[in-house]
Design a protein around this motif. Structure first.
Motif, PDB file in Angstrom:
ATOM      1  N   ILE A   1      35.404  39.325  30.248  1.00 54.74           N
ATOM      2  CA  ILE A   1      35.137  38.298  31.250  1.00 54.74           C
ATOM      3  C   ILE A   1      34.613  38.984  32.498  1.00 54.74           C
ATOM      4  N   GLN A   2      33.841  38.218  33.292  1.00 57.00           N
ATOM      5  CA  GLN A   2      33.362  38.727  34.575  1.00 57.00           C
ATOM      6  C   GLN A   2      33.762  37.747  35.664  1.00 57.00           C
ATOM      7  N   TYR A   3      34.440  38.250  36.684  1.00 56.24           N
ATOM      8  CA  TYR A   3      34.855  37.409  37.801  1.00 56.24           C
ATOM      9  C   TYR A   3      33.632  37.045  38.636  1.00 56.24           C
ATOM     10  N   THR A   4      33.465  35.769  38.919  1.00 56.13           N
ATOM     11  CA  THR A   4      32.294  35.301  39.677  1.00 56.13           C
ATOM     12  C   THR A   4      32.658  34.703  41.028  1.00 56.13           C
ATOM     13  N   ALA A   5      33.911  34.335  41.228  1.00 56.97           N
ATOM     14  CA  ALA A   5      34.349  33.789  42.525  1.00 56.97           C
ATOM     15  C   ALA A   5      35.859  33.885  42.593  1.00 56.97           C
ATOM     16  N   GLY A   6      36.399  33.873  43.786  1.00 61.83           N
ATOM     17  CA  GLY A   6      37.848  33.935  43.929  1.00 61.83           C
ATOM     18  C   GLY A   6      38.281  33.618  45.342  1.00 61.83           C
TER      19      GLY A   6
ATOM     20  N   VAL B   1      47.377  39.528  43.916  1.00 66.14           N
ATOM     21  CA  VAL B   1      46.359  40.011  42.987  1.00 66.14           C
ATOM     22  C   VAL B   1      45.023  40.063  43.726  1.00 66.14           C
ATOM     23  N   ARG B   2      44.384  41.220  43.699  1.00 68.87           N
ATOM     24  CA  ARG B   2      43.073  41.359  44.318  1.00 68.87           C
ATOM     25  C   ARG B   2      42.104  41.948  43.286  1.00 68.87           C
ATOM     26  N   ILE B   3      41.259  41.102  42.751  1.00 73.03           N
ATOM     27  CA  ILE B   3      40.250  41.528  41.780  1.00 73.03           C
ATOM     28  C   ILE B   3      38.886  41.127  42.339  1.00 73.03           C
ATOM     29  N   ALA B   4      38.015  42.079  42.550  1.00 69.53           N
ATOM     30  CA  ALA B   4      36.740  41.834  43.205  1.00 69.53           C
ATOM     31  C   ALA B   4      35.800  41.049  42.301  1.00 69.53           C
TER      32      ALA B   4
END
Length: 558
Positions: A431-436, A445-448
């Motif tokens: 998966i790729q994080y796209t917004a948060g 939790v801090r995932i860029a």
């Protein structure tokens, strides 16, 4: 009336406004137009300066638009939201051309590897109704709803072949009043005239010439377009941009329904190249488009909006004078139109909105004055392309992360836990994080954005994998049946996460939304009981925005 993005509709409802016009509606439309011209965001003080309205009036209008979901009050700014696109969607649905022709335009763009657009006439300008844009570092940036002066485009010359003498008079008056095209925010201003007589450029003189010579150049191009049946834009908008255009004719009337264009730049094609290499294939695509128009079945009327008058009345009772009911009711009139409802008599507009005939009539007269509605000889009303002025262009190039961000922030604030949006990579393994959105907790939790993680080890990934057509494992089968994924300390000790799908208009899962927490803060039961309902509600709000924004535009998932 000059064809301009700001048909400057007297924000104060003063001189030139019909006596029966609804003043608050005039002022509200002016606010939406100023926001559109500014790219979708302005502070209340900037709106006050741009419209000439009193600050208290601006506050009441933006408060009403916020209640309608058309803007968001974000700190010190007023921000257009995807829901305002339902106004432009009403016009595009009533027009039918995007629904019938956009697949042909997209296929041609893929075939040629060039941008392809569809445009309609808007008085003496042209307005885009579809864009199939190539994703390059150097690409065309026009958006659906952008208005361009006819004389600086290839489609404009084709539309002008059908102009009457009053049309030409209006065009000359507009050129005399606005020689630099300041009223067309989507195009660069005209260059200053040059005295360099040694130049050998073949570029037409319009962008840097006087109004008189521009008129001569444009009329010559119109006559050429009439003779040839196609037109070329050789750097009329700005240096380097070239286009070739062919009219798509209405099978019933033979008149130009819209114009299809292939757009490129001079590093890829010269104007001569467009004629020799791209024009034949464009003509083939246009013939197919005209066949589609000729064979398309009559549209079935879509569902009319329901309960709008009741909603506006309830909002007025709840908010009092801070809610401008006449503005809200006036804007809802535009949503009475749509697929199979392209032209409506007054009685049908009143029935669709639940408004009285008198209220609907005054709203229609106001919209006619503002150029948003036209009255037809058969005593019906129809929307004009100018409805796209109301918020559509700056939102027509949005992405799913941008749509989701305010909802993620609201969710993180509500549950005091970090939230994230992610998509599945092309190989389906990560998966790729796209917004948060984060929180102010010490332990969080801090995932860029951009981070990739194994799909099978995350709640986000399991939700996305569960939508796969491939045979599912027992774990993914359970995720699909229950509609969410709960992962307990599998990615990292102490980390619990719950995720739900975000679905597009077809029901396909295009992203996943999650909330993460520490095991010491919430039990597994608490995660499901407390966080899952908020997650589902947030996903529903994101989906509503996505479905509105993607009805006639492409919304990339990342």
């Amino acid at each position: 009336m000059p064809a301009m993005t700001a048909v400057d509709a007297d924000a104060r409802a003063g001189a030139g406004t019909p006596g029966e016009a609804v003043g608050p509606l005039v002022r509200g439309v002016a606010v939406l137009r100023r926001l559109t011209e500014a790219g979708g965001t302005l502070s209340p003080s900037a709106l006050e300066r741009a419209t000439g309205l009193a600050r208290s009036t601006v506050d009441r209008i933006t408060g009403t638009l916020d209640r309608m979901g058309y803007v968001r009050l974000d700190g010190r700014d007023v921000v257009l939201t995807p829901r305002v696109m339902e106004l432009g969607n009403a016009y595009l649905a009533a027009l039918r051309l995007p629904a019938l022709l956009d697949a042909r335009a997209d296929a041609l763009a893929d075939e040629l590897d060039e941008s392809v657009s569809l445009a309609v006439a808007d008085l003496d300008g042209i307005r885009f109704i579809h864009q199939a844009t190539r994703r390059r570092a150097l690409s065309v940036s026009f958006r659906i709803g952008d208005l361009l002066p006819a004389e600086r485009t290839a489609p404009g010359a084709l539309f002008a072949t059908e102009w009457t003498e009053p049309d030409w008079t209006r065009w000359r008056e507009r050129r005399a009043e606005d020689a630099q095209d300041a009223s067309f925010p989507a195009v660069p201003p005209r260059a200053e005239p040059t005295n360099d007589s040694s130049s050998t450029s073949s570029k037409p003189s319009a962008p840097g010439s006087s109004p008189g010579s521009c008129a001569d150049s444009f009329t010559e191009r119109v006559e050429r377009a009439r003779r040839d049946g196609w037109a070329v834009d050789d750097q009329l908008i700005e240096p380097g941009l070239v286009a070739v255009s062919v009219p798509v004719r209405d099978p019933g009337t033979g008149r130009v329904a819209c114009v299809a264009s292939v757009v490129s730049h001079t590093s890829r094609h010269s104007a001569a190249d467009l004629r020799t290499s791209l024009l034949p294939r464009l003509r083939t695509a246009v013939r197919a488009m005209e066949t589609d128009l000729r064979t398309a079945p009559a549209p079935e009327p879509g569902p009319a909006p329901a309960g709008l008058a009741t909603w506006t009345t309830a909002s007025k009772h709840e908010l009092g004078r801070d809610f401008v009911e006449s503005l809200a009711r006036g804007l809802t009139v535009l949503t009475a139109f749509g697929e199979g409802r392209s032209a409506l008599p007054l009685t049908e507009v009143a029935r669709a909105t639940g408004l009285s005939r008198a209220t609907a009539r005054r709203a229609l007269l106001t919209h006619e004055h503002l150029g948003l509605v036209t009255a037809r000889p058969d005593r019906t009303f129809a929307l004009t392309p100018r409805v796209l002025d109301l918020g559509f262009p700056p939102l027509s190039r949005t992405t799913l992360p941008r749509l989701a961000e305010p909802h993620l922030r609201a969710l993180a604030d509500a549950v005091r836990e970090p939230t994230a949006l992610a998509v599945l990579t092309s190989d389906g393994k990560e998966i790729q994080y796209t917004a948060g959105a984060g929180t102010s907790r010490v332990l969080t939790v801090r995932i860029a954005v951009g981070t990739r993680l194994p799909a099978t080890a995350t709640s986000l990934g399991r939700v996305l994998l569960a939508d796969s057509a491939a045979p599912l494992s027992p774990t993914l089968t359970e995720v699909r049946s229950q509609g969410y994924a709960l992962v307990d300390e599998e990615l990292e000790s102490g980390l619990r996460s719950i995720a739900v799908p975000v679905r597009d208009r077809t029901g396909r899962t295009v992203a996943a939304l999650n909330v993460s927490t520490h095991a010491a803060r919430r039990t597994l039961r608490d995660v499901v009981a407390d966080l899952l309902p908020a997650l589902h509600a947030t996903a529903a709000r994101i989906q509503q925005d996505l479905h509105t924004a993607s009805r006639f535009t492409h919304v990339p998932p990342s």
